[in-house]
Design a protein around this motif. Structure first.
Motif, PDB file in Angstrom:
ATOM      1  N   ASN A  56       0.826  -1.208   0.000  1.00 17.77           N
ATOM      2  CA  ASN A  56       0.000   0.000   0.000  1.00 17.77           C
ATOM      3  C   ASN A  56       0.859   1.256   0.000  1.00 17.77           C
ATOM      4  O   ASN A  56       0.506   2.257  -0.619  1.00 17.77           O
ATOM      5  CB  ASN A  56      -0.920  -0.020   1.234  1.00 17.77           C
ATOM      6  CG  ASN A  56      -1.930   1.103   1.255  1.00 17.77           C
ATOM      7  OD1 ASN A  56      -1.755   2.141   0.640  1.00 17.77           O
ATOM      8  ND2 ASN A  56      -3.005   0.901   1.988  1.00 17.77           N
ATOM      9  N   ASP A  57       1.950   1.219   0.735  1.00 20.74           N
ATOM     10  CA  ASP A  57       2.891   2.335   0.862  1.00 20.74           C
ATOM     11  C   ASP A  57       2.368   3.473   1.719  1.00 20.74           C
ATOM     12  O   ASP A  57       3.059   4.474   1.902  1.00 20.74           O
ATOM     13  CB  ASP A  57       3.329   2.881  -0.502  1.00 20.74           C
ATOM     14  CG  ASP A  57       3.982   1.812  -1.361  1.00 20.74           C
ATOM     15  OD1 ASP A  57       5.000   1.250  -0.931  1.00 20.74           O
ATOM     16  OD2 ASP A  57       3.457   1.521  -2.442  1.00 20.74           O
ATOM     17  N   ALA A  58       1.165   3.340   2.259  1.00 15.37           N
ATOM     18  CA  ALA A  58       0.621   4.395   3.113  1.00 15.37           C
ATOM     19  C   ALA A  58      -0.226   3.754   4.200  1.00 15.37           C
ATOM     20  O   ALA A  58      -0.797   2.685   4.016  1.00 15.37           O
ATOM     21  CB  ALA A  58      -0.220   5.384   2.302  1.00 15.37           C
ATOM     22  N   GLY A  59      -0.303   4.440   5.336  1.00 14.14           N
ATOM     23  CA  GLY A  59      -1.114   3.957   6.447  1.00 14.14           C
ATOM     24  C   GLY A  59      -2.268   4.886   6.757  1.00 14.14           C
ATOM     25  O   GLY A  59      -2.652   5.051   7.914  1.00 14.14           O
ATOM     26  N   HIS A  60      -2.828   5.512   5.712  1.00 17.21           N
ATOM     27  CA  HIS A  60      -3.897   6.502   5.881  1.00 17.21           C
ATOM     28  C   HIS A  60      -5.243   5.803   5.703  1.00 17.21           C
ATOM     29  O   HIS A  60      -5.729   5.638   4.588  1.00 17.21           O
ATOM     30  CB  HIS A  60      -3.721   7.626   4.862  1.00 17.21           C
ATOM     31  CG  HIS A  60      -4.474   8.871   5.209  1.00 17.21           C
ATOM     32  ND1 HIS A  60      -5.843   8.908   5.337  1.00 17.21           N
ATOM     33  CD2 HIS A  60      -4.038  10.134   5.457  1.00 17.21           C
ATOM     34  CE1 HIS A  60      -6.227  10.133   5.640  1.00 17.21           C
ATOM     35  NE2 HIS A  60      -5.149  10.895   5.726  1.00 17.21           N
ATOM     36  N   LEU A  61      -5.857   5.404   6.822  1.00 16.34           N
ATOM     37  CA  LEU A  61      -7.057   4.581   6.753  1.00 16.34           C
ATOM     38  C   LEU A  61      -8.251   5.333   6.183  1.00 16.34           C
ATOM     39  O   LEU A  61      -9.085   4.742   5.491  1.00 16.34           O
ATOM     40  CB  LEU A  61      -7.397   4.024   8.139  1.00 16.34           C
ATOM     41  CG  LEU A  61      -8.398   2.867   8.149  1.00 16.34           C
ATOM     42  CD1 LEU A  61      -7.799   1.625   7.491  1.00 16.34           C
ATOM     43  CD2 LEU A  61      -8.837   2.540   9.571  1.00 16.34           C
ATOM     44  N   LEU A  62      -8.372   6.632   6.469  1.00 21.88           N
ATOM     45  CA  LEU A  62      -9.502   7.380   5.925  1.00 21.88           C
ATOM     46  C   LEU A  62      -9.410   7.439   4.403  1.00 21.88           C
ATOM     47  O   LEU A  62     -10.422   7.353   3.701  1.00 21.88           O
ATOM     48  CB  LEU A  62      -9.555   8.790   6.513  1.00 21.88           C
ATOM     49  CG  LEU A  62     -10.858   9.544   6.228  1.00 21.88           C
ATOM     50  CD1 LEU A  62     -12.012   8.930   7.024  1.00 21.88           C
ATOM     51  CD2 LEU A  62     -10.726  11.025   6.569  1.00 21.88           C
ATOM     52  N   ALA A  63      -8.199   7.574   3.880  1.00 24.46           N
ATOM     53  CA  ALA A  63      -8.027   7.560   2.427  1.00 24.46           C
ATOM     54  C   ALA A  63      -8.434   6.216   1.848  1.00 24.46           C
ATOM     55  O   ALA A  63      -9.026   6.141   0.761  1.00 24.46           O
ATOM     56  CB  ALA A  63      -6.580   7.879   2.062  1.00 24.46           C
ATOM     57  N   ASP A  64      -8.147   5.133   2.575  1.00 25.85           N
ATOM     58  CA  ASP A  64      -8.544   3.818   2.094  1.00 25.85           C
ATOM     59  C   ASP A  64     -10.046   3.593   2.244  1.00 25.85           C
ATOM     60  O   ASP A  64     -10.650   2.844   1.462  1.00 25.85           O
ATOM     61  CB  ASP A  64      -7.766   2.732   2.826  1.00 25.85           C
ATOM     62  CG  ASP A  64      -6.361   2.553   2.245  1.00 25.85           C
ATOM     63  OD1 ASP A  64      -5.951   3.409   1.435  1.00 25.85           O
ATOM     64  OD2 ASP A  64      -5.685   1.569   2.596  1.00 25.85           O
TER      65      ASP A  64
ATOM     66  N   LEU B 287     -14.998  11.967   3.463  1.00 31.78           N
ATOM     67  CA  LEU B 287     -14.429  10.994   2.539  1.00 31.78           C
ATOM     68  C   LEU B 287     -14.390  11.511   1.110  1.00 31.78           C
ATOM     69  O   LEU B 287     -13.391  11.322   0.409  1.00 31.78           O
ATOM     70  CB  LEU B 287     -15.208   9.679   2.599  1.00 31.78           C
ATOM     71  CG  LEU B 287     -14.778   8.736   3.732  1.00 31.78           C
ATOM     72  CD1 LEU B 287     -15.253   9.255   5.074  1.00 31.78           C
ATOM     73  CD2 LEU B 287     -15.296   7.333   3.510  1.00 31.78           C
ATOM     74  N   TRP B 288     -15.469  12.165   0.660  1.00 34.92           N
ATOM     75  CA  TRP B 288     -15.514  12.587  -0.739  1.00 34.92           C
ATOM     76  C   TRP B 288     -14.569  13.745  -1.021  1.00 34.92           C
ATOM     77  O   TRP B 288     -13.963  13.823  -2.092  1.00 34.92           O
ATOM     78  CB  TRP B 288     -16.942  12.978  -1.126  1.00 34.92           C
ATOM     79  CG  TRP B 288     -17.860  11.836  -1.363  1.00 34.92           C
ATOM     80  CD1 TRP B 288     -18.955  11.486  -0.620  1.00 34.92           C
ATOM     81  CD2 TRP B 288     -17.786  10.870  -2.417  1.00 34.92           C
ATOM     82  NE1 TRP B 288     -19.553  10.375  -1.135  1.00 34.92           N
ATOM     83  CE2 TRP B 288     -18.866   9.974  -2.250  1.00 34.92           C
ATOM     84  CE3 TRP B 288     -16.912  10.668  -3.488  1.00 34.92           C
ATOM     85  CZ2 TRP B 288     -19.090   8.904  -3.106  1.00 34.92           C
ATOM     86  CZ3 TRP B 288     -17.137   9.601  -4.350  1.00 34.92           C
ATOM     87  CH2 TRP B 288     -18.220   8.735  -4.153  1.00 34.92           C
ATOM     88  N   ALA B 289     -14.428  14.666  -0.066  1.00 36.60           N
ATOM     89  CA  ALA B 289     -13.588  15.845  -0.269  1.00 36.60           C
ATOM     90  C   ALA B 289     -12.244  15.676   0.428  1.00 36.60           C
ATOM     91  O   ALA B 289     -12.107  14.896   1.363  1.00 36.60           O
ATOM     92  CB  ALA B 289     -14.305  17.088   0.267  1.00 36.60           C
ATOM     93  N   SER B 290     -11.255  16.397  -0.034  1.00 38.05           N
ATOM     94  CA  SER B 290      -9.956  16.499   0.614  1.00 38.05           C
ATOM     95  C   SER B 290      -9.315  15.155   0.928  1.00 38.05           C
ATOM     96  O   SER B 290      -9.111  14.799   2.078  1.00 38.05           O
ATOM     97  CB  SER B 290     -10.079  17.299   1.919  1.00 38.05           C
ATOM     98  OG  SER B 290      -8.810  17.591   2.455  1.00 38.05           O
ATOM     99  N   PRO B 291      -8.965  14.375  -0.104  1.00 36.94           N
ATOM    100  CA  PRO B 291      -8.265  13.105   0.144  1.00 36.94           C
ATOM    101  C   PRO B 291      -6.966  13.350   0.917  1.00 36.94           C
ATOM    102  O   PRO B 291      -6.263  14.328   0.666  1.00 36.94           O
ATOM    103  CB  PRO B 291      -7.958  12.593  -1.272  1.00 36.94           C
ATOM    104  CG  PRO B 291      -8.900  13.305  -2.163  1.00 36.94           C
ATOM    105  CD  PRO B 291      -9.144  14.641  -1.536  1.00 36.94           C
ATOM    106  N   GLY B 292      -6.697  12.476   1.849  1.00 36.29           N
ATOM    107  CA  GLY B 292      -5.462  12.607   2.620  1.00 36.29           C
ATOM    108  C   GLY B 292      -5.534  13.593   3.758  1.00 36.29           C
ATOM    109  O   GLY B 292      -4.507  13.964   4.337  1.00 36.29           O
ATOM    110  N   ARG B 293      -6.746  14.020   4.132  1.00 38.73           N
ATOM    111  CA  ARG B 293      -6.863  14.998   5.219  1.00 38.73           C
ATOM    112  C   ARG B 293      -6.335  14.399   6.523  1.00 38.73           C
ATOM    113  O   ARG B 293      -6.345  13.189   6.739  1.00 38.73           O
ATOM    114  CB  ARG B 293      -8.311  15.452   5.393  1.00 38.73           C
ATOM    115  CG  ARG B 293      -9.230  14.412   5.978  1.00 38.73           C
ATOM    116  CD  ARG B 293     -10.580  15.013   6.383  1.00 38.73           C
ATOM    117  NE  ARG B 293     -11.421  15.312   5.236  1.00 38.73           N
ATOM    118  CZ  ARG B 293     -11.983  16.496   5.031  1.00 38.73           C
ATOM    119  NH1 ARG B 293     -11.794  17.478   5.889  1.00 38.73           N
ATOM    120  NH2 ARG B 293     -12.755  16.696   3.989  1.00 38.73           N
TER     121      ARG B 293
END
Length: 502
Positions: A355-363, A460-466
């Motif tokens: 995955n290379d990232a641990g950003h659960l909200l992005a997932d 979730l829909w706006a601002s990916p990676g917040r």
């Protein structure tokens, strides 16, 4: 009453009011604009006037949506030090595994390595709102009969065997202490990937005794008294481990009431199981006693309608990991069909090697976006769960059928209560009275959220990676104004760079 951006700590019995939020997401089906109340690390009902006469602290949540802390139900924290490695992108699993193994071998797996990788992985999660992470640790120091590479069946002398087991205990302790030092909750899963079955079971038992039994009887369920550490067991899957490993680790789990976790139907294990045993992975798991209500299975990309029903009937819970499954080419798990059948589904990032990232909200956002692309298991049918359409979700042709769609609230539910259900932790993943006071304040007042009609869907829909403004675990702040409190980020990065050279 004092108002502070974020109280550093609260004395025992002191009330904290989280006031003025745009919305408080209590659980997947309940939201409010009322204050949230916390005392002694637990969410409590609104107090009466008498309880407030002694004063209380106020956390200003203006401009924020408050959610439960996110629960990452499937991670491999070791991989946080091995991201975007050459030979690990756009390759089949048969090439990915040896590339990762070579990198681990060069770095040498020991307590110092896992301390550095765990610190980075847990810190990354906390900064992205993950208050609990399940670490499926599959890789161990290379030792005959213990793992770390090809299957080892060589007999070890008593002293050598004891030392090898002690090495695994030291690694588990390093991971647990590092997570605790940063303020995050950890579920440590003693995993196996082609380990000698007897050695794996001996290691699992030793880890339980060392981490939870040093000062008295091991608590039933494998959860520490303060809830900050939980232990579980789990082979990597039928593609790497045989019946004996599954059965011996199950014995350790039964002895202490631990949860069991594994991976299945990632495509590659389906092919291996058919080639090696002439059976599908779930057939083998059933035969080996691993389709039960204390078992959580990650991935489940290649399941048919009958297997969906079978999982539901057994009470198995599932973990969706689209941030891993898609890059690895395994497909999209039929999450909506699983939920409709009654399977509790959580969400995990999996490890940094895929995955290379641990950003659960992005997932969670990714899970919501790709849900309509999941294959509909023939005959699975049913609605995708509660929440209803929002911002046009569910509109369109057959590909956006309600039987496949996940709403933003559904996806947020995967990352909170769904994950907590798979861990057997009813106090996590929601903000009802009695819940652990693990919560995130997400600032939705900026330009990235301008024009958003539904602030919860907008998470979730706006601002990916917040990133959240504030994060609390058990009522204690671990992130304030977007900054980690338990360590200096730059020092964590430097420690990992010194250890792995990047």
């Amino acid at each position: 009453m004092p108002t502070t951006p974020l109280p550093t700590s609260l004395p025992p019995g002191r009330l904290l009011e989280v006031r003025g939020a745009v919305r408080v997401v209590v659980d997947e089906s309940t939201e409010t604009a009322d204050s949230l109340w916390v005392r002694d690390g637990v969410v409590v009902a609104p107090p009466g006037e008498d309880a407030l006469r002694g004063g209380h602290d106020v956390l200003d949540a203006g401009g924020c949506v408050v959610t439960p802390g996110l629960v990452n139900a499937h991670h491999h924290l070791l991989q946080s030090g091995f991201r975007t490695l050459p030979g690990t992108r756009h390759v089949p699993m048969a090439e990915w595994l040896p590339a990762m193994a070579a990198a681990y071998g060069s770095a040498v797996i020991d307590p110092s390595l896992v301390a550095a990788t765990t610190a980075v992985g847990v810190a990354e999660g906390l900064l992205a709102g993950v208050t609990t992470v399940a670490d499926h640790q599959l890789n161990w120091p290379a030792a005959p009969g213990l793992g770390g590479g090809a299957p080892g069946r060589a007999a070890l002398s008593g002293a050598t065997a004891d030392a090898a087991v002690a090495d695994t205990v030291a690694i588990a302790r390093s991971i647990a202490e590092t997570a605790r030092g940063l303020g995050g909750r950890l579920v440590f899963v003693r995993g196996s990937a082609r380990d000698d079955p007897q050695r794996a079971a001996a290691s699992a038992e030793a880890i339980v005794q060392a981490l939870l039994g040093a000062e008295g009887p091991v608590p039933r369920g494998g959860v520490s008294a303060d809830g900050m550490l939980q232990l579980a067991v789990g082979p990597a899957g039928v593609h790497s481990d045989g019946r004996e490993t599954f059965e011996l680790l199950a014995e350790v789990a039964a002895r202490h009431g631990l949860r069991r976790r594994t991976q299945a139907n990632e495509q590659v294990d389906v092919a291996i199981a058919l080639e090696r045993w002439g059976r599908r992975p779930l057939d083998l798991l059933d035969e080996w006693g691993w389709l039960a209500d204390d078992v959580t299975i990650a991935h489940l990309c290649a399941v048919d309608a009958g297997e969906v029903v079978r999982l539901a009937a057994a009470g198995v819970t599932a973990t969706h990991a689209p941030g891993c499954d898609l890059p690895m080419g395994w497909g999209v798990a039929p999450v909506a069909a699983l939920r409709a059948a009654g399977v509790a589904v959580g969400l995990g990032t999996s490890g940094g090697g895929s995955n290379d990232a641990g950003h659960l909200l992005a997932d969670a956002r990714l899970a919501m976006q790709v849900a309509p692309l999941a294959p509909r298991p023939a005959g699975a049918g049913g609605a995708a769960g509660a929440g209803g359409a929002e911002d046009g979700e569910g509109a369109g042709g057959a590909a956006s059928s309600p039987t496949l769609t996940l709403t933003a609230r559904d996806a947020l539910g995967l990352a909170t209560s769904g994950s907590a259900a798979g861990l057997g932790r009813p106090e996590l993943g929601h903000l009802r009275p009695g819940a652990a006071a693990d919560l995130c304040l997400w600032d939705v007042s900026g330009v990235a959220d301008a024009g958003v009609a539904d602030p919860v869907a907008g998470l979730l829909w706006a601002s990916p990676g917040r990133r959240p403004r504030h994060v609390l675990v058990a009522g204690r702040p671990v992130v304030r104004d977007g900054r980690l409190l338990g360590a200096d980020e730059h020092e964590l990065v430097a420690a990992l760079r010194e250890r792995v050279g990047r």
